[in-house]
Design a protein around this motif. Structure first.
Motif, PDB file in Angstrom:
ATOM      1  N   ARG A  75       0.837  -1.199   0.000  1.00 54.75           N
ATOM      2  CA  ARG A  75       0.000   0.000   0.000  1.00 54.75           C
ATOM      3  C   ARG A  75       0.874   1.253   0.000  1.00 54.75           C
ATOM      4  NH1 ARG A  75      -5.135   0.718   0.575  1.00 54.75           N
ATOM      5  NH2 ARG A  75      -5.909   2.697   1.344  1.00 54.75           N
ATOM      6  N   PHE A  76       0.394   2.298  -0.664  1.00 49.64           N
ATOM      7  CA  PHE A  76       1.104   3.574  -0.654  1.00 49.64           C
ATOM      8  C   PHE A  76       1.415   3.961   0.790  1.00 49.64           C
ATOM      9  CE2 PHE A  76       0.768   8.223  -0.122  1.00 49.64           C
ATOM     10  CZ  PHE A  76       1.945   8.577  -0.775  1.00 49.64           C
ATOM     11  N   GLY A  77       2.663   4.361   1.012  1.00 51.25           N
ATOM     12  CA  GLY A  77       3.117   4.730   2.349  1.00 51.25           C
ATOM     13  C   GLY A  77       3.924   3.635   3.015  1.00 51.25           C
ATOM     14  N   SER A  78       3.803   2.409   2.513  1.00 51.46           N
ATOM     15  CA  SER A  78       4.598   1.310   3.074  1.00 51.46           C
ATOM     16  C   SER A  78       5.924   1.222   2.329  1.00 51.46           C
ATOM     17  CB  SER A  78       3.844  -0.018   2.988  1.00 51.46           C
ATOM     18  OG  SER A  78       3.771  -0.458   1.646  1.00 51.46           O
ATOM     19  N   ALA A  79       6.897   0.571   2.964  1.00 50.51           N
ATOM     20  CA  ALA A  79       8.245   0.473   2.393  1.00 50.51           C
ATOM     21  C   ALA A  79       8.249  -0.259   1.051  1.00 50.51           C
ATOM     22  CB  ALA A  79       9.175  -0.226   3.379  1.00 50.51           C
ATOM     23  N   GLY A  80       7.332  -1.180   0.817  1.00 47.11           N
ATOM     24  CA  GLY A  80       7.328  -1.971  -0.410  1.00 47.11           C
ATOM     25  C   GLY A  80       6.542  -1.393  -1.565  1.00 47.11           C
ATOM     26  N   PHE A  81       5.959  -0.219  -1.387  1.00 53.91           N
ATOM     27  CA  PHE A  81       5.134   0.347  -2.448  1.00 53.91           C
ATOM     28  C   PHE A  81       5.997   0.896  -3.568  1.00 53.91           C
ATOM     29  CE2 PHE A  81       2.925   3.807  -4.609  1.00 53.91           C
ATOM     30  CZ  PHE A  81       1.743   3.180  -4.954  1.00 53.91           C
ATOM     31  N   HIS A  82       5.618   0.551  -4.803  1.00 53.13           N
ATOM     32  CA  HIS A  82       6.250   1.097  -5.993  1.00 53.13           C
ATOM     33  C   HIS A  82       5.154   1.538  -6.952  1.00 53.13           C
ATOM     34  CE1 HIS A  82      10.170  -0.417  -4.830  1.00 53.13           C
ATOM     35  NE2 HIS A  82       9.592  -1.558  -4.535  1.00 53.13           N
ATOM     36  N   PRO A  83       5.313   2.685  -7.608  1.00 57.18           N
ATOM     37  CA  PRO A  83       4.316   3.116  -8.587  1.00 57.18           C
ATOM     38  C   PRO A  83       4.136   2.042  -9.664  1.00 57.18           C
ATOM     39  CG  PRO A  83       5.877   4.880  -8.146  1.00 57.18           C
ATOM     40  CD  PRO A  83       6.413   3.642  -7.489  1.00 57.18           C
ATOM     41  N   PHE A  84       2.904   1.765 -10.020  1.00 57.93           N
ATOM     42  CA  PHE A  84       2.619   0.699 -10.991  1.00 57.93           C
ATOM     43  C   PHE A  84       1.890   1.206 -12.223  1.00 57.93           C
ATOM     44  CE2 PHE A  84      -0.939   1.012  -8.128  1.00 57.93           C
ATOM     45  CZ  PHE A  84      -2.044   0.926  -8.956  1.00 57.93           C
ATOM     46  N   TRP A  85       1.456   2.449 -12.194  1.00 57.92           N
ATOM     47  CA  TRP A  85       0.712   3.001 -13.317  1.00 57.92           C
ATOM     48  C   TRP A  85       1.678   3.339 -14.436  1.00 57.92           C
ATOM     49  CZ3 TRP A  85       0.716   4.851  -8.333  1.00 57.92           C
ATOM     50  CH2 TRP A  85       1.634   5.874  -8.077  1.00 57.92           C
ATOM     51  N   ASP A  86       1.111   3.594 -15.607  1.00 59.57           N
ATOM     52  CA  ASP A  86       1.928   3.919 -16.776  1.00 59.57           C
ATOM     53  C   ASP A  86       2.291   5.388 -16.841  1.00 59.57           C
ATOM     54  OD1 ASP A  86       1.942   1.293 -18.361  1.00 59.57           O
ATOM     55  OD2 ASP A  86      -0.143   1.561 -17.764  1.00 59.57           O
ATOM     56  N   LEU A 121      -4.738   9.333  -1.398  1.00 58.30           N
ATOM     57  CA  LEU A 121      -4.720   9.393  -2.856  1.00 58.30           C
ATOM     58  C   LEU A 121      -4.090  10.707  -3.329  1.00 58.30           C
ATOM     59  CD1 LEU A 121      -5.472   8.056  -5.528  1.00 58.30           C
ATOM     60  CD2 LEU A 121      -7.769   9.030  -5.270  1.00 58.30           C
ATOM     61  N   LEU A 122      -4.480  11.815  -2.705  1.00 58.20           N
ATOM     62  CA  LEU A 122      -3.898  13.100  -3.082  1.00 58.20           C
ATOM     63  C   LEU A 122      -2.414  13.166  -2.742  1.00 58.20           C
ATOM     64  CD1 LEU A 122      -6.626  15.763  -2.239  1.00 58.20           C
ATOM     65  CD2 LEU A 122      -5.924  14.886  -4.475  1.00 58.20           C
ATOM     66  N   SER A 123      -2.023  12.629  -1.600  1.00 59.53           N
ATOM     67  CA  SER A 123      -0.601  12.615  -1.223  1.00 59.53           C
ATOM     68  C   SER A 123       0.210  11.817  -2.229  1.00 59.53           C
ATOM     69  CB  SER A 123      -0.421  12.013   0.174  1.00 59.53           C
ATOM     70  OG  SER A 123      -0.981  12.849   1.145  1.00 59.53           O
ATOM     71  N   MET A 124      -0.314  10.672  -2.642  1.00 56.63           N
ATOM     72  CA  MET A 124       0.380   9.847  -3.614  1.00 56.63           C
ATOM     73  C   MET A 124       0.506  10.577  -4.950  1.00 56.63           C
ATOM     74  SD  MET A 124      -0.676   6.125  -5.103  1.00 56.63           S
ATOM     75  CE  MET A 124      -1.903   6.881  -6.166  1.00 56.63           C
ATOM     76  N   CYS A 125      -0.569  11.173  -5.404  1.00 59.18           N
ATOM     77  CA  CYS A 125      -0.529  11.912  -6.665  1.00 59.18           C
ATOM     78  C   CYS A 125       0.477  13.057  -6.590  1.00 59.18           C
ATOM     79  CB  CYS A 125      -1.913  12.438  -7.012  1.00 59.18           C
ATOM     80  SG  CYS A 125      -3.082  11.170  -7.533  1.00 59.18           S
ATOM     81  N   CYS A 126       0.440  13.807  -5.508  1.00 54.89           N
ATOM     82  CA  CYS A 126       1.354  14.930  -5.335  1.00 54.89           C
ATOM     83  C   CYS A 126       2.804  14.443  -5.358  1.00 54.89           C
ATOM     84  CB  CYS A 126       1.035  15.633  -4.037  1.00 54.89           C
ATOM     85  SG  CYS A 126       2.047  17.092  -3.724  1.00 54.89           S
ATOM     86  N   ARG A 127       3.063  13.320  -4.734  1.00 56.80           N
ATOM     87  CA  ARG A 127       4.434  12.795  -4.657  1.00 56.80           C
ATOM     88  C   ARG A 127       4.957  12.338  -6.003  1.00 56.80           C
ATOM     89  NH1 ARG A 127       6.788   7.930  -0.883  1.00 56.80           N
ATOM     90  NH2 ARG A 127       8.845   7.923  -1.824  1.00 56.80           N
ATOM     91  N   TYR A 128       4.120  11.664  -6.784  1.00 52.46           N
ATOM     92  CA  TYR A 128       4.611  11.011  -8.001  1.00 52.46           C
ATOM     93  C   TYR A 128       4.259  11.715  -9.315  1.00 52.46           C
ATOM     94  CZ  TYR A 128       5.788   7.024  -5.066  1.00 52.46           C
ATOM     95  OH  TYR A 128       6.318   6.195  -4.115  1.00 52.46           O
ATOM     96  N   ALA A 129       3.341  12.647  -9.305  1.00 55.62           N
ATOM     97  CA  ALA A 129       2.926  13.276 -10.571  1.00 55.62           C
ATOM     98  C   ALA A 129       4.091  14.022 -11.210  1.00 55.62           C
ATOM     99  CB  ALA A 129       1.766  14.233 -10.340  1.00 55.62           C
ATOM    100  N   GLY A 130       4.293  13.727 -12.477  1.00 54.30           N
ATOM    101  CA  GLY A 130       5.276  14.459 -13.230  1.00 54.30           C
ATOM    102  C   GLY A 130       6.713  14.045 -13.044  1.00 54.30           C
TER     103      GLY A 130
END
Length: 133
Positions: A75-86, A121-130
């Motif tokens: 899950r986002f926020g855990s040590a094992g999370f990696h972005p998976f979207w394209d 969800l917003l935190s994840m988007c903010c972190r990885y967008a762009g």
């Protein structure tokens, strides 16, 4: 939550009271589905995530959570999370996440950057967008 999953729902979306920026994004994305060489309309679905929509709502519509990596379940926020979207990018007031399946099918999530949207969800988007994800 608005789910656009075929030609009729995509056309009907423009009769809704949509945010002007979202309307522009949707118009451009839907228009790009059809060229002289291909038509991806039947292979693309859009999901609009607005304030008040929950992770469970997203799962009910598209069958996965953007907060959970589908291979190992991290899950986002855990040590094992990696972005998976394209692709994940930001636009004025919106995030756009593209997740493809197979050679042609894609879900495109438009996530409102507003109070009332799932904070993780917003935190994840903010972190990885762009950042190339």
């Amino acid at each position: 939550m608005v789910h656009l999953y075929d030609r009729a729902t995509m056309a009907r979306a423009f009769t809704l009271d949509l945010d002007p920026q979202l309307r522009v994004l949707l118009a451009a994305r839907i228009a790009a589905l059809v060229t002289v060489d291909y038509d991806l309309t039947d292979d693309t679905e859009y999901l609009i995530v607005d304030p008040g929509d929950t992770e469970a709502d997203i799962i009910r519509h598209v069958g996965f959570s953007p907060l959970v990596e589908p291979i190992d379940g991290a899950r986002f926020g855990s040590a094992g999370f990696h972005p998976f979207w394209d692709w994940l990018g930001g636009h004025a007031g919106w995030y756009e996440m593209i997740v493809t399946f197979g050679s042609a099918f894609a879900y495109v999530l438009f996530i409102s950057d507003a109070d009332g949207v799932d904070s993780d969800l917003l935190s994840m988007c903010c972190r990885y967008a762009g950042d190339g994800q």
